[in-house]
Scaffold this active site. Structure first.
Site, short mmCIF file in Angstrom:
data_model
loop_
_atom_site.label_atom_id
_atom_site.label_comp_id
_atom_site.label_asym_id
_atom_site.label_seq_id
_atom_site.Cartn_x
_atom_site.Cartn_y
_atom_site.Cartn_z
N SER A 128 26.01 21.20 -101.31
CA SER A 128 26.38 20.60 -100.02
C SER A 128 27.76 21.06 -99.58
O SER A 128 28.62 21.35 -100.40
CB SER A 128 26.38 19.07 -100.11
OG SER A 128 26.83 18.55 -98.87
N LYS A 182 20.58 15.34 -104.00
CA LYS A 182 20.99 16.03 -102.77
C LYS A 182 20.23 15.47 -101.57
O LYS A 182 20.79 15.32 -100.47
CB LYS A 182 20.74 17.54 -102.92
CG LYS A 182 20.96 18.35 -101.64
CD LYS A 182 22.40 18.28 -101.19
CE LYS A 182 22.86 19.24 -100.11
NZ LYS A 182 22.10 19.51 -98.95
N HIS A 185 21.80 12.25 -100.73
CA HIS A 185 23.09 12.60 -100.10
C HIS A 185 22.87 12.86 -98.61
O HIS A 185 23.59 12.35 -97.75
CB HIS A 185 23.68 13.83 -100.79
CG HIS A 185 24.76 14.52 -100.00
ND1 HIS A 185 24.49 15.30 -98.88
CD2 HIS A 185 26.11 14.53 -100.13
CE1 HIS A 185 25.62 15.76 -98.38
NE2 HIS A 185 26.63 15.30 -99.12
N ASN A 186 21.85 13.66 -98.30
CA ASN A 186 21.60 13.99 -96.90
C ASN A 186 21.14 12.77 -96.11
O ASN A 186 21.47 12.63 -94.93
CB ASN A 186 20.56 15.11 -96.80
CG ASN A 186 21.15 16.46 -97.18
OD1 ASN A 186 22.16 16.53 -97.87
ND2 ASN A 186 20.54 17.53 -96.75
N GLU A 189 24.11 10.98 -95.31
CA GLU A 189 24.79 11.76 -94.25
C GLU A 189 24.20 11.39 -92.87
O GLU A 189 24.95 11.14 -91.92
CB GLU A 189 24.58 13.24 -94.57
CG GLU A 189 25.14 14.23 -93.59
CD GLU A 189 24.74 15.67 -94.01
OE1 GLU A 189 24.97 16.04 -95.18
OE2 GLU A 189 24.18 16.39 -93.17
N1 LIG Z 1 23.05 25.91 -93.57
C1 LIG Z 1 23.51 24.82 -94.22
O1 LIG Z 1 24.47 24.15 -93.81
C2 LIG Z 1 22.89 24.42 -95.54
C3 LIG Z 1 23.56 23.49 -96.34
C4 LIG Z 1 23.03 23.16 -97.59
C5 LIG Z 1 21.84 23.73 -98.00
N2 LIG Z 1 21.19 24.61 -97.19
C6 LIG Z 1 19.94 25.21 -97.70
O2 LIG Z 1 20.22 26.52 -98.16
C7 LIG Z 1 19.05 27.34 -97.99
C8 LIG Z 1 19.43 28.56 -97.17
O3 LIG Z 1 19.89 28.11 -95.90
P1 LIG Z 1 20.69 29.05 -94.88
O4 LIG Z 1 21.29 28.13 -93.87
O5 LIG Z 1 21.58 30.00 -95.61
O6 LIG Z 1 19.47 29.85 -94.22
P2 LIG Z 1 19.50 31.15 -93.33
O7 LIG Z 1 20.86 31.42 -92.79
O8 LIG Z 1 18.38 31.03 -92.37
O9 LIG Z 1 19.15 32.33 -94.36
C9 LIG Z 1 17.93 32.37 -95.02
C10 LIG Z 1 17.91 33.57 -95.96
O10 LIG Z 1 16.69 33.54 -96.67
C11 LIG Z 1 16.01 34.77 -96.46
N3 LIG Z 1 14.58 34.48 -96.37
C12 LIG Z 1 13.94 33.76 -95.42
N4 LIG Z 1 12.63 33.70 -95.70
C13 LIG Z 1 12.44 34.40 -96.82
C14 LIG Z 1 11.30 34.71 -97.60
N5 LIG Z 1 10.09 34.26 -97.24
N6 LIG Z 1 11.47 35.47 -98.69
C15 LIG Z 1 12.70 35.93 -99.03
N7 LIG Z 1 13.82 35.67 -98.35
C16 LIG Z 1 13.68 34.92 -97.25
C17 LIG Z 1 16.53 35.35 -95.20
O11 LIG Z 1 16.36 36.75 -95.26
P3 LIG Z 1 16.27 37.69 -93.95
O12 LIG Z 1 17.67 38.15 -93.70
O13 LIG Z 1 15.38 38.81 -94.37
O14 LIG Z 1 15.70 36.86 -92.85
C18 LIG Z 1 17.99 34.92 -95.24
O15 LIG Z 1 18.77 35.77 -96.03
C19 LIG Z 1 18.01 26.43 -97.34
O16 LIG Z 1 17.20 25.84 -98.32
C20 LIG Z 1 18.84 25.36 -96.67
O17 LIG Z 1 18.13 24.17 -96.47
C21 LIG Z 1 21.69 24.99 -95.98
#
Ligand SMILES: NC(=O)c1ccc[n+]([C@@H]2O[C@H](COP(=O)([O-])OP(=O)(O)OC[C@H]3O[C@@H](n4cnc5c(N)ncnc54)[C@H](OP(=O)(O)O)[C@@H]3O)[C@@H](O)[C@H]2O)c1
Length: 465
Positions: A128, A182, A185-186, A189
């Site tokens: 987080s 987590k 937590h959300n 939030e």
């Molecule tokens: N954003 C936040 O604030 C936040 C906070 C805590 C947790 N999270 C969690 O962290 C995770 C990632 O979130 P993010 O915000 O970083 O997402 P993001 O910016 O949309 O990035 C997703 C990544 O995953 C890759 N991807 C998508 N589909 C895929 C697949 N089928 N196979 C392999 N790679 C794939 C994408 O690759 P490409 O470049 O090829 O599309 C990209 O590199 C999620 O589970 C999210 O819920 C996010």
């Protein structure tokens, strides 16, 4: 070639930030992304840190670049993407290697993946803090085998946020325990944000105050008991001017809130566990209702607008106190839900450790969490709201919560999360409730039986049968 201490898949918002954090913390890391162009631009933008980063073009190259036994973090969208990546990795990995799912997985999926892991280790970790947290120090909630945790503990504690010198990363239990925590937590939030939004609405629609004025109220509250990241950013959001129009930005943002599911999962799991988290549930419902904009406009035309001016009924101090009471009630529910899951699933989660991990790095970080960690350590068998130090704060502030909810309701302002907190408080402090009527009804139509107060006998029936 095999020089990296850890690998990471998925260079999106979170993965890229986490990889830079790992490199900056002194660890060599190999990275891979489904789209290689993103890997290249990530590497090109890494500056001095690129000396610690191996950018790879194929999954086989990634695995080859990591020193065995390998640990590979997945930072991809929760759900099928995780299963696909695990399936693609498995033939390339060796017994003793480990996959770490650091996305927002549903804990049922984590349980399933942990059970199927076999000779390849598996950890499910909740991360987080958004992009900034991932880059500069997130809060990390770990679930899985403790030996697997010990293998990566030096890296995960080095990259985590710190609170007074202690890392906000902890192993909380087996299997899906980290992702469950987590998720809650959300959920908290969602609830914290909703209660802040409700008070913002009272100031905007009940008092006619400008966004700038509201910003200064949040700023002031952030120096007191409510000091927290969410109050801080609420002030910053309210105080921001829209560069396009010169108006307060808040006034041009559409009033429909999105969600990705973790709040909903909290509400669903609470029902499965028979845990009471009404403040979180109210916040999830409020987000759902927020998206029904056309219907709300239609209903306003039909019935007339809900909120009318409060006529000076509430002070800033009343609202500050109401938020303090609402926050304690919401966290009390959230911790109780984690406690209930822990005993139901035999996870043995240390609740004070959960509060300690949340003290820095995560979105719900606040000064109050430090006191909550201490209170939970003192009070093992009662809810947080009944721990002496929080019972005292609640005693000082629940009248203000009632005053705010009563006035909001009387003047047509929807305050579902604050109302839910108050109803929970009133229900919890009513030793003789009203479920005797429910039991009578159930026995009348279904012969379900009831217990008697006078002689303690169970399975009794009324004369109606
Ligand atoms: N954003 C936040 O604030 C936040 C906070 C805590 C947790 N999270 C969690 O962290 C995770 C990632 O979130 P993010 O915000 O970083 O997402 P993001 O910016 O949309 O990035 C997703 C990544 O995953 C890759 N991807 C998508 N589909 C895929 C697949 N089928 N196979 C392999 N790679 C794939 C994408 O690759 P490409 O470049 O090829 O599309 C990209 O590199 C999620 O589970 C999210 O819920 C996010």
């Amino acid at each position: 070639m095999s020089s990296a201490e850890i690998g990471l898949i998925g260079l999106g918002t979170m993965g890229a930030a986490l990889a830079l954090n790992i490199a900056e913390s002194g660890f060599d890391i190999a990275v891979w992304n489904r789209t290689f162009g993103k890997t290249q631009s990530f590497f090109d933008g890494a500056g001095d840190l690129s000396s610690r980063i191996t950018a790879t073009e194929t999954l086989a190259d990634l695995v080859e670049a990591i020193r065995p036994p390998r640990a590979i973090i997945l930072m991809v969208p929760a759900g099928s993407a995780v299963d696909e990546q695990m399936k693609a990795l498995e033939p390339l990995l060796s017994p003793g290697d480990m996959i770490i799912d650091a996305g927002n997985a549903n804990f049922h999926d984590t349980n399933r993946r942990a059970a199927a892991a076999g000779p390849i280790g598996f950890l499910g970790i909740g991360v987080s803090g958004g992009e900034d947290g991932a880059r500069n120090g997130p809060s990390i909630m770990v679930g899985g085998d403790s030996q697997n945790w010990e293998r990566v503990e030096p890296i995960l504690t080095a990259i985590a946020a710190e609170f007074e010198g202690s890392a906000c990363a902890a192993h909380l239990g087996p299997d899906g325990a980290g992702h469950f925590v987590k998720t809650v937590h959300n959920g908290i939030e969602y609830a914290d944000m909703q209660m802040i939004a409700e008070v913002y609405g009272l100031m905007r629609d009940g008092m006619g105050r400008t966004a700038q004025d509201i910003a200064s109220v949040f700023e002031r509250w952030n120096t007191g008991r409510l000091r927290s990241y969410l109050i801080e950013i609420s002030g910053l959001v309210a105080g921001t001017t829209d560069p396009a129009t010169g108006q307060p930005l808040l006034d041009v943002i559409v009033d429909a809130a999105g969600q990705k599911g973790t709040g909903r999962w909290t509400a669903i799991e609470a029902q499965h566990l028979a845990a009471a988290v009404p403040v979180i549930e109210a916040a999830v419902v409020a987000r759902n209702l927020s998206s029904r904009r056309e219907e709300r406009a239609d209903a306003e035309n039909l019935f007339g607008s809900g909120p009318v001016p409060l006529g000076g009924a509430l002070s800033d101090e009343d609202m500050e106190r109401a938020l303090i009471a609402g926050k304690i009630l919401c966290y009390s529910q959230g911790f109780a839900m984690i406690g209930k899951a822990s005993s139901s699933f035999d996870w043995n989660i240390d609740l004070p450790a959960v509060a300690r991990v949340w003290r820095a790095g995560c979105i719900i970080r606040s000064d109050m969490l430090d006191d909550m960690a201490a209170a939970l350590a003192e009070t093992h068998d009662r809810e947080l709201m009944m721990a002496p130090r929080f019972a005292r704060i609640l005693t000082e502030n629940h009248a203000a919560l009632r005053k705010v909810v009563a006035n909001a309701v009387a003047h047509g302002h929807a305050v579902p999360a604050l109302s839910a907190g108050l109803a929970y408080f009133d229900a919890m402090r009513t030793a003789r409730g009203t479920a005797n009527m429910i039991q009578g009804q159930r026995d009348y139509f279904g012969l379900h039986g009831f217990a008697r107060l006078d002689d303690g006998t169970e399975g009794q029936h009324g004369p109606w049968a």
